[in-house]
Design an enzyme around this catalytic site. Structure first.
Site, PDB file in Angstrom:
ATOM      1  N   ASN A 214       0.812  -1.057   0.382  1.00 45.20           N
ATOM      2  CA  ASN A 214       0.179   0.194  -0.372  1.00 45.20           C
ATOM      3  C   ASN A 214       0.942   1.599  -0.044  1.00 45.20           C
ATOM      4  O   ASN A 214       1.926   0.988  -0.137  1.00 45.20           O
ATOM      5  CB  ASN A 214      -0.525   0.280   1.182  1.00 45.20           C
ATOM      6  CG  ASN A 214      -0.430   0.032   3.603  1.00 45.20           C
ATOM      7  OD1 ASN A 214       0.268   0.782   2.512  1.00 45.20           O
ATOM      8  ND2 ASN A 214      -0.412  -1.066   3.202  1.00 45.20           N
ATOM      9  N   ALA A 281       2.109   1.799  11.724  1.00 41.69           N
ATOM     10  CA  ALA A 281       1.911   0.625  10.522  1.00 41.69           C
ATOM     11  C   ALA A 281       0.172   0.528   9.348  1.00 41.69           C
ATOM     12  O   ALA A 281      -0.747   0.521   9.965  1.00 41.69           O
ATOM     13  CB  ALA A 281       2.706  -0.516  10.596  1.00 41.69           C
ATOM     14  N   ASP A 285      -3.489  -6.304   4.882  1.00 43.92           N
ATOM     15  CA  ASP A 285      -4.937  -7.239   5.344  1.00 43.92           C
ATOM     16  C   ASP A 285      -5.395  -8.564   4.583  1.00 43.92           C
ATOM     17  O   ASP A 285      -6.241  -8.890   5.194  1.00 43.92           O
ATOM     18  CB  ASP A 285      -6.399  -6.340   5.931  1.00 43.92           C
ATOM     19  CG  ASP A 285      -6.751  -4.982   4.563  1.00 43.92           C
ATOM     20  OD1 ASP A 285      -5.748  -5.136   3.692  1.00 43.92           O
ATOM     21  OD2 ASP A 285      -7.558  -4.259   5.293  1.00 43.92           O
ATOM     22  N   PHE A 340      -3.911   3.128  14.291  1.00 43.47           N
ATOM     23  CA  PHE A 340      -4.444   4.836  13.432  1.00 43.47           C
ATOM     24  C   PHE A 340      -5.219   3.482  12.360  1.00 43.47           C
ATOM     25  O   PHE A 340      -5.277   2.551  12.166  1.00 43.47           O
ATOM     26  CB  PHE A 340      -3.595   5.108  13.056  1.00 43.47           C
ATOM     27  CG  PHE A 340      -2.547   5.609  13.241  1.00 43.47           C
ATOM     28  CD1 PHE A 340      -1.744   5.271  14.902  1.00 43.47           C
ATOM     29  CD2 PHE A 340      -2.326   7.232  13.165  1.00 43.47           C
ATOM     30  CE1 PHE A 340      -1.366   6.620  15.590  1.00 43.47           C
ATOM     31  CE2 PHE A 340      -1.247   7.896  13.209  1.00 43.47           C
ATOM     32  CZ  PHE A 340      -0.625   7.877  14.691  1.00 43.47           C
TER      33      PHE A 340
END
Ligand code: FMN
Length: 427
Positions: A214, A281, A285, A340
């Site tokens: 990502n 981080a 997923d 986050f």
């Protein structure tokens, strides 16, 4: 005076007085700047005979302050603003004369006035002829200043400018910086605390050389690690593959995949709890079944791709909070976790966007078992992965309720890191 984008807790007011060692102070300023400090120089009139104001202004990137009774320099009670500004005052070189004036509580020039008005700690680096240093008057002044909380670094023994060999040489600039940093880091609410930060992306490999990842650059996590270190914490940073230098004084563990990230964090937490674990981080997923351990040829890749079995990866934050956070068995030592969450929210009126972010944040906070969560709206101007700035909402438990704090308009990630640390201290 502007705080700039440097982490708070590193503002050094350097007072240069009129000793021959003043010629070393541009190097000293450079060493402070290299260590991440913001430096404001104040010179006594005598110092100007030994070092150029222009050199000091250039290396500190700020005009040097010299005069007390000058309408232009003084502005709106400028000397008091100056005295209030620093986290630490360093006097280098400190002359016998300035030591005496400070002991007597005099305020006859800008340097002495700032020393009298400041509430910041003061670190003195004396430099003078051996006999001046040994004189009972100087030694009595030292003892008085010490009894009021001042600290001293040096002087050193060696060849003095006056030709004498003995005690009185200003200690070398790197040692002054080291003593100053130790003083800065020993202060504040993060001193002695342990902070674990995860940062950057992870990779899910399809074959030996191809992977899915990502857009995380690691900038926010590295900024948080650096700010925590500057605030005095002992910091460990678990970093995915990023192009960033390790912040000074931070212990770094490099990982590549989500499972390695989990293993590294779990390894840390199983040894000893951390005061805060900031999971910045952007962990992948998805995991893939059917990837190859070698490089696939183009034709093979094309046939293999549709047969790959994608599944959700372990939720690293939820898995860790279950063992070491809010989900830990009662009575077991536990760490507190800050998650986050990057969210996309459809455009709309500001208050509706805010409500939607709060709703998503609350759901995430509960689902992850974290103690706090920072939610930002990726895609909004000045927010998110590849941006130099960031902004968002901090949701944290306040007893059973959840308190929400907004960081305001986008600010540099370093400044946001400091804002987050300040907010967490009261959480
Ligand atoms: C060439 C020269 C070198 C000096 N070096 C020192 C010194 O290393 N340390 C010191 O305490 N005074 C030194 N002095 C004396 C100071 O300059 C003098 O006491 C002056 O008033 C200090 O002013 P200040 O404390 O306001 O900077 C030196 C004087 C001269 C002329």
């Amino acid at each position: 005076m502007s705080q700039g984008t440097r982490p708070r807790g590193r503002r050094v007011l350097l007072i240069v007085s009129g000793g021959i060692a003043a010629y070393k102070t541009p190097e000293l300023v450079r060493a402070f700047v290299a260590a991440g400090c913001e430096v404001q120089v104040v010179m006594t009139p005598a110092a100007a005979a030994f070092v150029s104001e222009l050199s000091l202004a250039t290396v500190s990137t700020r005009p040097v302050r010299k005069r007390l009774l000058d309408p232009e320099e003084e502005g709106h009670v400028g000397h008091i603003e100056l005295a209030d500004w620093p986290d630490l005052v360093v006097v280098a070189p400190a002359t016998a004369d300035l030591l005496a004036r400070a002991t007597a509580g005099m305020a006859d020039d800008l340097a002495a006035t700032v020393l009298l008005a400041t509430r910041a700690p003061v670190l003195w680096a004396p430099a003078m002829n051996t006999n001046m240093w040994r004189h009972p008057a100087t030694q009595a002044n030292l003892a008085t200043l010490r009894s009021r909380g001042a600290e001293f670094v040096g002087p050193d023994r060696g060849q003095l400018a006056c030709g004498w060999i003995g005690e009185g040489r200003m200690i070398d600039p790197p040692l002054i910086v080291a003593a100053a940093l130790a003083k800065l880091e020993a202060r504040g609410p993060w001193a002695g605390k342990r902070v674990l930060v995860s940062a950057g992306p992870t990779r899910t490999y399809i074959d030996l050389v191809r992977f899915v990842t990502n857009a995380s650059t690691g900038a926010m996590g590295f900024a948080l690690a650096e700010a925590a270190r500057h605030a005095g914490a002992e910091v460990t940073l678990v970093a995915g593959p990023v192009e960033l230098a390790t912040p000074q004084g931070v212990r770094r563990v490099d990982v590549e995949t989500a499972e390695q990230m989990y293993a590294a964090l779990e390894g840390e937490l199983s040894q000893e709890p951390y005061d805060w674990v900031a999971m910045v981080a952007a962990v992948q997923d998805l995991e893939v079944d059917g990837g190859a351990a070698r490089k696939l040829e183009k034709a093979e890749l094309l046939t293999r791709l549709p047969t790959l079995g994608w599944r959700t990866a372990r939720d690293v934050l939820a898995a860790l909070t279950a063992r070491y956070g809010r989900g830990a068995p009662a009575g077991a030592p536990r760490s507190r976790f800050l998650g986050f969450a990057a969210q996309t929210v459809e455009d709309g009126p500001e208050d509706r966007l805010q409500q939607e972010l709060i709703r998503l944040g609350e759901a995430k906070l509960r689902a992850k078992g974290a103690d706090a969560i920072f939610v930002n709206r990726v895609g909004a101007p000045g927010v998110g992965f590849a941006s130099a700035t960031n902004a968002g909402l901090l949701l944290a438990y306040d007893g059973e309720a959840i308190a929400v704090r907004a960081s305001g308009p986008p600010i540099a990630k370093a400044a946001l890191a400091t804002w987050l640390l300040d907010a967490l201290v009261t959480t």
